[in-house]
Enzyme design. Structure first.
Site, PDB file in Angstrom:
ATOM      1  N   ILE A   1       0.838  -1.204   0.000  1.00  0.00           N
ATOM      2  CA  ILE A   1       0.000   0.000   0.000  1.00  0.00           C
ATOM      3  C   ILE A   1       0.874   1.254   0.000  1.00  0.00           C
ATOM      4  O   ILE A   1       0.647   2.180  -0.793  1.00  0.00           O
ATOM      5  CB  ILE A   1      -0.967  -0.013   1.208  1.00  0.00           C
ATOM      6  CG1 ILE A   1      -1.934  -1.199   1.089  1.00  0.00           C
ATOM      7  CG2 ILE A   1      -1.744   1.311   1.295  1.00  0.00           C
ATOM      8  CD1 ILE A   1      -2.761  -1.481   2.323  1.00  0.00           C
TER       9      ILE A   1
ATOM     10  N   THR B   1      -4.684   4.747   7.682  1.00  0.00           N
ATOM     11  CA  THR B   1      -5.568   3.713   7.109  1.00  0.00           C
ATOM     12  C   THR B   1      -5.042   2.334   7.492  1.00  0.00           C
ATOM     13  O   THR B   1      -5.456   1.337   6.911  1.00  0.00           O
ATOM     14  CB  THR B   1      -5.615   3.807   5.564  1.00  0.00           C
ATOM     15  OG1 THR B   1      -4.274   3.706   5.078  1.00  0.00           O
ATOM     16  CG2 THR B   1      -6.265   5.089   5.091  1.00  0.00           C
ATOM     17  N   SER B   2      -4.102   2.275   8.452  1.00  0.00           N
ATOM     18  CA  SER B   2      -3.466   0.990   8.757  1.00  0.00           C
ATOM     19  C   SER B   2      -4.169   0.290   9.927  1.00  0.00           C
ATOM     20  O   SER B   2      -5.074  -0.507   9.705  1.00  0.00           O
ATOM     21  CB  SER B   2      -1.987   1.222   9.021  1.00  0.00           C
ATOM     22  OG  SER B   2      -1.350  -0.002   9.055  1.00  0.00           O
ATOM     23  N   ARG B   3      -3.774   0.608  11.138  1.00  0.00           N
ATOM     24  CA  ARG B   3      -4.468   0.064  12.304  1.00  0.00           C
ATOM     25  C   ARG B   3      -4.468   1.133  13.403  1.00  0.00           C
ATOM     26  O   ARG B   3      -3.451   1.800  13.638  1.00  0.00           O
ATOM     27  CB  ARG B   3      -3.781  -1.208  12.834  1.00  0.00           C
ATOM     28  CG  ARG B   3      -4.031  -2.454  11.996  1.00  0.00           C
ATOM     29  CD  ARG B   3      -5.488  -2.914  12.024  1.00  0.00           C
ATOM     30  NE  ARG B   3      -5.710  -4.131  11.256  1.00  0.00           N
ATOM     31  CZ  ARG B   3      -6.096  -4.185   9.984  1.00  0.00           C
ATOM     32  NH1 ARG B   3      -6.306  -3.072   9.312  1.00  0.00           N
ATOM     33  NH2 ARG B   3      -6.295  -5.350   9.391  1.00  0.00           N
TER      34      ARG B   3
ATOM     35  N   ASP C   1      -9.132   6.236   9.126  1.00  0.00           N
ATOM     36  CA  ASP C   1     -10.071   5.181   8.738  1.00  0.00           C
ATOM     37  C   ASP C   1     -10.107   4.108   9.809  1.00  0.00           C
ATOM     38  O   ASP C   1     -10.993   3.268   9.819  1.00  0.00           O
ATOM     39  CB  ASP C   1      -9.657   4.575   7.394  1.00  0.00           C
ATOM     40  CG  ASP C   1     -10.664   3.529   6.921  1.00  0.00           C
ATOM     41  OD1 ASP C   1     -11.875   3.840   6.967  1.00  0.00           O
ATOM     42  OD2 ASP C   1     -10.256   2.426   6.536  1.00  0.00           O
TER      43      ASP C   1
ATOM     44  N   GLU D   1     -12.138   0.582  17.561  1.00  0.00           N
ATOM     45  CA  GLU D   1     -13.043   0.999  16.476  1.00  0.00           C
ATOM     46  C   GLU D   1     -14.342   0.210  16.440  1.00  0.00           C
ATOM     47  O   GLU D   1     -15.326   0.676  15.866  1.00  0.00           O
ATOM     48  CB  GLU D   1     -12.352   0.918  15.117  1.00  0.00           C
ATOM     49  CG  GLU D   1     -11.986  -0.471  14.681  1.00  0.00           C
ATOM     50  CD  GLU D   1     -11.117  -0.465  13.422  1.00  0.00           C
ATOM     51  OE1 GLU D   1     -10.358   0.488  13.235  1.00  0.00           O
ATOM     52  OE2 GLU D   1     -11.209  -1.417  12.657  1.00  0.00           O
TER      53      GLU D   1
ATOM     54  N   HIS E   1     -13.405   2.139   9.115  1.00  0.00           N
ATOM     55  CA  HIS E   1     -12.563   1.062   8.541  1.00  0.00           C
ATOM     56  C   HIS E   1     -13.148   0.621   7.197  1.00  0.00           C
ATOM     57  O   HIS E   1     -13.599  -0.511   7.038  1.00  0.00           O
ATOM     58  CB  HIS E   1     -12.466  -0.124   9.509  1.00  0.00           C
ATOM     59  CG  HIS E   1     -11.265  -0.985   9.216  1.00  0.00           C
ATOM     60  ND1 HIS E   1     -10.507  -1.563  10.196  1.00  0.00           N
ATOM     61  CD2 HIS E   1     -10.680  -1.360   8.042  1.00  0.00           C
ATOM     62  CE1 HIS E   1      -9.528  -2.264   9.639  1.00  0.00           C
ATOM     63  NE2 HIS E   1      -9.629  -2.153   8.330  1.00  0.00           N
TER      64      HIS E   1
ATOM     65  N   ALA F   1     -11.556   1.575   4.046  1.00  0.00           N
ATOM     66  CA  ALA F   1     -10.635   1.824   2.920  1.00  0.00           C
ATOM     67  C   ALA F   1     -10.592   0.654   1.935  1.00  0.00           C
ATOM     68  O   ALA F   1     -10.348   0.835   0.748  1.00  0.00           O
ATOM     69  CB  ALA F   1      -9.238   2.124   3.445  1.00  0.00           C
ATOM     70  N   PHE F   2     -10.847  -0.552   2.432  1.00  0.00           N
ATOM     71  CA  PHE F   2     -10.751  -1.757   1.582  1.00  0.00           C
ATOM     72  C   PHE F   2     -11.954  -1.905   0.650  1.00  0.00           C
ATOM     73  O   PHE F   2     -11.943  -2.728  -0.263  1.00  0.00           O
ATOM     74  CB  PHE F   2     -10.695  -3.017   2.466  1.00  0.00           C
ATOM     75  CG  PHE F   2     -12.007  -3.265   3.181  1.00  0.00           C
ATOM     76  CD1 PHE F   2     -12.307  -2.607   4.346  1.00  0.00           C
ATOM     77  CD2 PHE F   2     -12.954  -4.130   2.646  1.00  0.00           C
ATOM     78  CE1 PHE F   2     -13.526  -2.810   4.990  1.00  0.00           C
ATOM     79  CE2 PHE F   2     -14.169  -4.345   3.270  1.00  0.00           C
ATOM     80  CZ  PHE F   2     -14.450  -3.669   4.453  1.00  0.00           C
TER      81      PHE F   2
HETATM   82  P1  NAI Z   1       2.752  -5.012   3.502  1.00  0.00           P
HETATM   83  O1  NAI Z   1       3.079  -6.181   4.364  1.00  0.00           O
HETATM   84  O2  NAI Z   1       2.863  -5.151   2.025  1.00  0.00           O
HETATM   85  O3  NAI Z   1       3.658  -3.767   3.931  1.00  0.00           O
HETATM   86  C1  NAI Z   1       3.892  -3.395   5.252  1.00  0.00           C
HETATM   87  C2  NAI Z   1       5.236  -2.674   5.307  1.00  0.00           C
HETATM   88  O4  NAI Z   1       5.389  -2.145   6.623  1.00  0.00           O
HETATM   89  C3  NAI Z   1       6.433  -3.597   5.043  1.00  0.00           C
HETATM   90  O5  NAI Z   1       7.303  -2.998   4.083  1.00  0.00           O
HETATM   91  C4  NAI Z   1       7.123  -3.700   6.397  1.00  0.00           C
HETATM   92  O6  NAI Z   1       8.536  -3.836   6.300  1.00  0.00           O
HETATM   93  C5  NAI Z   1       6.739  -2.366   7.021  1.00  0.00           C
HETATM   94  N1  NAI Z   1       6.812  -2.319   8.484  1.00  0.00           N
HETATM   95  C6  NAI Z   1       6.699  -3.335   9.369  1.00  0.00           C
HETATM   96  N2  NAI Z   1       6.822  -2.858  10.639  1.00  0.00           N
HETATM   97  C7  NAI Z   1       7.021  -1.520  10.527  1.00  0.00           C
HETATM   98  C8  NAI Z   1       7.225  -0.469  11.464  1.00  0.00           C
HETATM   99  N3  NAI Z   1       7.219  -0.705  12.777  1.00  0.00           N
HETATM  100  N4  NAI Z   1       7.408   0.788  10.990  1.00  0.00           N
HETATM  101  C9  NAI Z   1       7.403   1.037   9.662  1.00  0.00           C
HETATM  102  N5  NAI Z   1       7.209   0.086   8.733  1.00  0.00           N
HETATM  103  C10 NAI Z   1       7.016  -1.178   9.161  1.00  0.00           C
HETATM  104  O7  NAI Z   1       1.275  -4.571   3.935  1.00  0.00           O
HETATM  105  P2  NAI Z   1       0.254  -3.673   3.113  1.00  0.00           P
HETATM  106  O8  NAI Z   1      -0.524  -4.502   2.173  1.00  0.00           O
HETATM  107  O9  NAI Z   1       0.971  -2.480   2.590  1.00  0.00           O
HETATM  108  O10 NAI Z   1      -0.761  -3.252   4.287  1.00  0.00           O
HETATM  109  C11 NAI Z   1      -0.312  -2.448   5.375  1.00  0.00           C
HETATM  110  C12 NAI Z   1      -1.395  -2.449   6.444  1.00  0.00           C
HETATM  111  O11 NAI Z   1      -2.552  -1.765   5.966  1.00  0.00           O
HETATM  112  C13 NAI Z   1      -1.930  -3.835   6.826  1.00  0.00           C
HETATM  113  O12 NAI Z   1      -1.095  -4.479   7.757  1.00  0.00           O
HETATM  114  C14 NAI Z   1      -3.272  -3.507   7.411  1.00  0.00           C
HETATM  115  O13 NAI Z   1      -3.109  -3.276   8.807  1.00  0.00           O
HETATM  116  C15 NAI Z   1      -3.654  -2.194   6.744  1.00  0.00           C
HETATM  117  N6  NAI Z   1      -4.810  -2.348   5.852  1.00  0.00           N
HETATM  118  C16 NAI Z   1      -5.908  -1.582   6.109  1.00  0.00           C
HETATM  119  C17 NAI Z   1      -7.022  -1.654   5.303  1.00  0.00           C
HETATM  120  C18 NAI Z   1      -8.222  -0.796   5.550  1.00  0.00           C
HETATM  121  O14 NAI Z   1      -9.309  -1.101   5.055  1.00  0.00           O
HETATM  122  N7  NAI Z   1      -8.099   0.305   6.279  1.00  0.00           N
HETATM  123  C19 NAI Z   1      -7.082  -2.608   4.179  1.00  0.00           C
HETATM  124  C20 NAI Z   1      -5.854  -3.341   3.956  1.00  0.00           C
HETATM  125  C21 NAI Z   1      -4.769  -3.217   4.790  1.00  0.00           C
END
Ligand code: NAI
Length: 336
Positions: free
Chosen positions: A155, A233-235, A259, A264, A304, A306-307
């Site tokens: 993302i 938009t993460s957690r 988000d 939540e 929540h 964004a997906f």
């Molecule tokens: P991904 O696994 O492809 O990328 C996560 C990145 O974060 C990796 O490059 C990793 O090295 C890095 N990372 C790990 N710990 C870290 C830290 N402490 N500080 C900085 N970077 C760190 O995951 P993706 O697909 O990019 O998704 C990221 C997050 O987005 C998911 O874990 C999920 O929590 C959230 N998400 C939220 C959605 C929503 O609807 N709001 C939908 C989909 C995902």
């Protein structure tokens, strides 16, 4: 005995999709709109496969009560709602859906940012009421503003590509920097401290691991620029929400687009009512923090969501189907 697959947090679209595509398994399929929790464990009785979205909380105690479960198909990228260690101990395989939402969540991130930068919510409200005062609707350009990206995975990378289109320089932090990204996009990797001090806008795309709880806390806010904007938009757990309320109230932070937010699940009326009937200190704090944030004109909170696009939902179900099929072929995919 037939295998039983139980889907929680499911929609009528999920029911249609999996009923059609899992027909060959000759399994008993059950679909519930509600999340799986320790309170409604009976719904998963005798299931060999359970499939969940974010609202379901898969604890060690819950797994202990469901010894027949062999596979958990998370229909999400993040899996912090599942006790993966407990699942491992119980020989349960867990799969997730990586990468379904890279453009979807990145687009939403910019939607939140643009909504804040161009004051979309008050603009619509004023337009509807006919009481228009342009002096209260002045926004700011994204062009030339530095975007701080925390987490440059699927993302985060899409966010960086979009930021390039807006002519925004990017500063990024990731424990595993991606040199290819740095070479191909207008991006510089830096320490978190450097990012806090440099970025005009900070956006979070790291997974919640428990260890990074409250990564963005009062010390982090103290290092940020005055007027900086924070997007999450993460957690929700990545931000100390109490510290966020304080830094917004003080006027130091320019705004927040959220988000996701700690606690939540309290956005639902049922959960809030349950909290009133069975008080829990942290739950109350989360509810009050949320209430205060909702009242702030420079804060946008969405549930929540964004997906949630047609295309992303189809990608989620397609990968979940593959994950279930591959589990039964004894070649599990996307395991976590
Ligand atoms: P991904 O696994 O492809 O990328 C996560 C990145 O974060 C990796 O490059 C990793 O090295 C890095 N990372 C790990 N710990 C870290 C830290 N402490 N500080 C900085 N970077 C760190 O995951 P993706 O697909 O990019 O998704 C990221 C997050 O987005 C998911 O874990 C999920 O929590 C959230 N998400 C939220 C959605 C929503 O609807 N709001 C939908 C989909 C995902």
């Amino acid at each position: 005995m037939k295998n039983r697959f139980v889907f929680f947090d499911s929609t009528p679209t999920d029911r249609r999709y999996f009923t059609q595509h899992l027909a060959a398994f000759n399994a008993e399929l059950s679909f519930y709109q509600e999340p799986l929790t320790e309170q409604n464990i009976e719904l998963a009785r005798d299931a060999s496969v359970i499939s969940v979205h974010v609202p379901s909380k898969i604890t060690a105690a819950l797994l202990h009560s469901l010894p027949q479960v062999k596979f958990i198909a998370a229909r999400t990228t993040g899996y912090d709602n599942i006790d993966v260690q407990a699942a491992k101990h119980a020989n349960i395989i867990v799969s997730n859906v990586p990468r379904y939402g890279e453009n979807t969540v990145a687009e939403y991130t910019f939607m939140l940012l643009l909504a804040l930068s161009r004051k979309i919510v008050p603009s619509i409200e004023q337009g509807k009421s006919g009481n228009i005062d342009h002096t209260t609707l002045t926004g700011f350009d994204l062009n030339g503003k530095t975007l701080g990206v925390i987490g440059t995975g699927s993302i985060g990378q899409h966010v960086i590509k979009i930021a390039n289109g807006f002519s925004m320089p990017v500063i990024a932090y990731d424990p595993f920097p991606n040199a290819e990204l740095e070479n191909n996009y207008n991006l510089r990797y830096a320490s978190l401290q450097d990012l806090y001090a440099t970025a005009d806008i900070i956006t979070l795309h790291a997974p919640y691991t428990g260890e990074n709880k409250h990564l963005i806390n009062s010390q982090a806010f103290a290092k940020m620029k005055k007027g900086a904007v924070l997007i999450n938009t993460s957690r929700g757990e990545l931000i100390d929400t109490k510290a966020l309320v304080a830094v917004l109230a003080s006027g130091k932070l320019g705004g927040a687009g959220l988000d996701v937010i700690e606690g939540e699940n309290l956005l639902s009326l049922d959960e809030e009512t349950e909290l009133l009937l069975q008080p829990k200190k942290r739950g109350f704090d989360c509810a009050i923090e949320q209430m205060l944030l909702e009242k702030m004109p420079n804060v946008i909170i969405t549930p929540h969501n964004a997906f949630n696009t047609t295309e992303a939902l189809l990608r989620i179900n397609t990968t979940t189907l593959e994950n279930i099929s591959n589990f039964f072929k004894q070649m599990p995919t996307n395991t976590v």
